[in-house]
Every structure is written in C-alpha cells, then in structure tokens.
Scaffold this motif. Sequence first.
Motif, PDB file in Angstrom:
ATOM      1  N   ARG A 167       0.828  -1.213   0.000  1.00 55.36           N
ATOM      2  CA  ARG A 167       0.000   0.000   0.000  1.00 55.36           C
ATOM      3  C   ARG A 167       0.859   1.258   0.000  1.00 55.36           C
ATOM      4  NH1 ARG A 167      -3.446  -3.042   3.501  1.00 55.36           N
ATOM      5  NH2 ARG A 167      -2.424  -2.117   5.311  1.00 55.36           N
ATOM      6  N   SER A 168       1.991   1.223   0.711  1.00 56.54           N
ATOM      7  CA  SER A 168       2.851   2.412   0.760  1.00 56.54           C
ATOM      8  C   SER A 168       3.471   2.710  -0.601  1.00 56.54           C
ATOM      9  CB  SER A 168       3.932   2.255   1.833  1.00 56.54           C
ATOM     10  OG  SER A 168       5.004   1.438   1.419  1.00 56.54           O
ATOM     11  N   ALA A 220       0.678   4.108  -2.921  1.00 53.23           N
ATOM     12  CA  ALA A 220       0.227   5.440  -2.496  1.00 53.23           C
ATOM     13  C   ALA A 220       1.241   6.535  -2.816  1.00 53.23           C
ATOM     14  CB  ALA A 220      -0.072   5.430  -1.002  1.00 53.23           C
ATOM     15  N   GLN A 221       2.285   6.220  -3.563  1.00 49.77           N
ATOM     16  CA  GLN A 221       3.293   7.220  -3.896  1.00 49.77           C
ATOM     17  C   GLN A 221       2.683   8.347  -4.725  1.00 49.77           C
ATOM     18  OE1 GLN A 221       6.808   7.268  -2.887  1.00 49.77           O
ATOM     19  NE2 GLN A 221       5.618   5.996  -1.492  1.00 49.77           N
ATOM     20  N   THR A 222       3.131   9.566  -4.476  1.00 46.00           N
ATOM     21  CA  THR A 222       2.670  10.697  -5.279  1.00 46.00           C
ATOM     22  C   THR A 222       3.227  10.607  -6.698  1.00 46.00           C
ATOM     23  OG1 THR A 222       4.485  12.080  -4.479  1.00 46.00           O
ATOM     24  CG2 THR A 222       2.379  12.228  -3.285  1.00 46.00           C
ATOM     25  N   THR A 249       3.490   8.282  -9.570  1.00 49.85           N
ATOM     26  CA  THR A 249       2.767   7.044  -9.874  1.00 49.85           C
ATOM     27  C   THR A 249       3.307   6.265 -11.070  1.00 49.85           C
ATOM     28  OG1 THR A 249       1.174   8.272 -11.220  1.00 49.85           O
ATOM     29  CG2 THR A 249       0.631   7.957  -8.879  1.00 49.85           C
ATOM     30  N   PRO A 269       4.599   8.770   1.462  1.00 51.31           N
ATOM     31  CA  PRO A 269       3.977   9.002   0.152  1.00 51.31           C
ATOM     32  C   PRO A 269       4.835   9.766  -0.860  1.00 51.31           C
ATOM     33  CG  PRO A 269       2.400   9.407   1.889  1.00 51.31           C
ATOM     34  CD  PRO A 269       3.730   9.181   2.554  1.00 51.31           C
ATOM     35  N   GLU A 270       5.725  10.626  -0.424  1.00 46.15           N
ATOM     36  CA  GLU A 270       6.531  11.401  -1.372  1.00 46.15           C
ATOM     37  C   GLU A 270       7.951  10.865  -1.535  1.00 46.15           C
ATOM     38  OE1 GLU A 270       6.245  15.584  -0.716  1.00 46.15           O
ATOM     39  OE2 GLU A 270       4.085  15.569  -0.995  1.00 46.15           O
ATOM     40  N   ASN A 271       8.207   9.679  -1.033  1.00 50.86           N
ATOM     41  CA  ASN A 271       9.552   9.094  -1.071  1.00 50.86           C
ATOM     42  C   ASN A 271      10.164   9.119  -2.465  1.00 50.86           C
ATOM     43  OD1 ASN A 271      11.353   6.639  -1.611  1.00 50.86           O
ATOM     44  ND2 ASN A 271      11.337   6.665   0.619  1.00 50.86           N
TER      45      ASN A 271
END
Length: 113
Positions: A24-25, A28-30, A32, A96-98
């Motif tokens: 899920r992590s 869920a990345q910004t 994509t 999410p922004e990794n």
Amino acid sequence: MSSPEISVIMPAYNAERWLPEAVRSVLAQTHTDLELIIVNDGSTDDTLRMAHSFDDPRIVVIDQANAGVSAARNAGIAASRGEHIAFLDADDAMLPENLAVKLAGLRKHQVDW
C-alpha cells in the motif's frame, strides 16, 4: 505498454504479516509512474497468495525457491522495466513522497540512481 520510470523491487520471505502495508505504501506514492516487483523468495506462509491478491496492473509477482535476499533483489532487477530501481523490504513502508523527492534530487543534481 511503455516502461515505468521507476521499478520498486520488494524481496519477500515469510512476509505475509507486513506485505499489505508495504505494498500500500508503494501504491500510495505521489509519483505514480512505477511498477512494483514483489519477489517471493520461497516463503512457507501465505506471502505468495497475498502478493497475488493486490489488484493493480503495476504489480508483478515473481515466485522463486528460497535463495536469499540478494538473489531475490537480483531476480527483481532482471525483471524490471524501469529507468530507475528502488528497493523496499517487505517489512518496511515508504512515505507518500519518497520516490518523488528522490527523483527531484536526481534531476536537480543531475546524478544517477
């Protein structure tokens, strides 16, 4: 199908307990434009079934006999289509922004990842 910008490689050995959160992590990345390659490394629990349960076309599942985390990462690299490779263990998670932050740094400093 075009190649994703990033291939996230996730070795998984008996990771049924943690796999949903880790997957899920990534999803869920910004940023994509990615694929997630889950490499089941001979798990004896339900890791493989869990890996196949996610309904997202960006996920690729590889099943191999237990050969260790390095071999699982190498199998993921061999199957990857992305311009960049990222690793995430199945018992970890990404903010999410990794990936977006890492890509921005690469572009700003014109370096390889």
